[in-house]
Design an enzyme around this catalytic site. Structure first.
Site, PDB file in Angstrom:
ATOM      1  N   VAL A  15       2.175   3.121  16.292  1.00 50.86           N
ATOM      2  CA  VAL A  15       1.937   1.914  15.503  1.00 50.86           C
ATOM      3  C   VAL A  15       2.885   1.909  14.311  1.00 50.86           C
ATOM      4  O   VAL A  15       3.397   2.944  13.903  1.00 50.86           O
ATOM      5  CB  VAL A  15       0.466   1.821  15.017  1.00 50.86           C
ATOM      6  CG1 VAL A  15      -0.480   1.657  16.192  1.00 50.86           C
ATOM      7  CG2 VAL A  15       0.079   3.026  14.194  1.00 50.86           C
ATOM      8  N   CYS A  16       3.116   0.711  13.768  1.00 52.11           N
ATOM      9  CA  CYS A  16       3.965   0.586  12.586  1.00 52.11           C
ATOM     10  C   CYS A  16       3.314   1.325  11.422  1.00 52.11           C
ATOM     11  O   CYS A  16       2.094   1.305  11.321  1.00 52.11           O
ATOM     12  CB  CYS A  16       4.149  -0.885  12.216  1.00 52.11           C
ATOM     13  SG  CYS A  16       5.212  -1.753  13.374  1.00 52.11           S
ATOM     14  N   PRO A  17       4.059   1.989  10.580  1.00 54.09           N
ATOM     15  CA  PRO A  17       5.513   2.018  10.515  1.00 54.09           C
ATOM     16  C   PRO A  17       6.165   3.112  11.374  1.00 54.09           C
ATOM     17  O   PRO A  17       7.376   3.245  11.379  1.00 54.09           O
ATOM     18  CB  PRO A  17       5.791   2.260   9.038  1.00 54.09           C
ATOM     19  CG  PRO A  17       4.670   3.159   8.620  1.00 54.09           C
ATOM     20  CD  PRO A  17       3.464   2.663   9.412  1.00 54.09           C
TER      21      PRO A  17
END
Length: 82
Positions: A15-17
């Site tokens: 998942v981001c980041p």
């Protein structure tokens, strides 16, 4: 037509980041002109990873959905290091 990639990275479970961090670390170890295929999934990574790599000056060669589900399925991003 079969494309040749110098590197492959699967960040579909990240998942981001972290998606961008992992993609950037890969690009940093590549030499100019080398090509990487990055598998990614999800709205944020599909928007942020190609945009951020392009902002760093790298060439986004292509981005394609693997199975036709452009909204949610995994995509393959092909990027060439500047």
């Amino acid at each position: 037509m079969t494309e040749q990639f110098n590197y492959c990275l699967d960040i579909t479970n990240d998942v981001c980041p972290m998606t961008f961090v992992r993609a950037k670390l890969l690009i940093e170890k590549m030499t100019a002109g080398q090509v990487a295929e990055i598998r990614l999934q999800g709205t944020e990574p599909l928007t942020n990873v190609p945009k951020s790599l392009a902002e760093l000056g790298h060439e986004i060669v292509s981005i394609q959905a693997e199975d036709g589900d452009a909204a949610h399925g995994p995509h393959r991003l092909v990027v060439r290091k500047k």
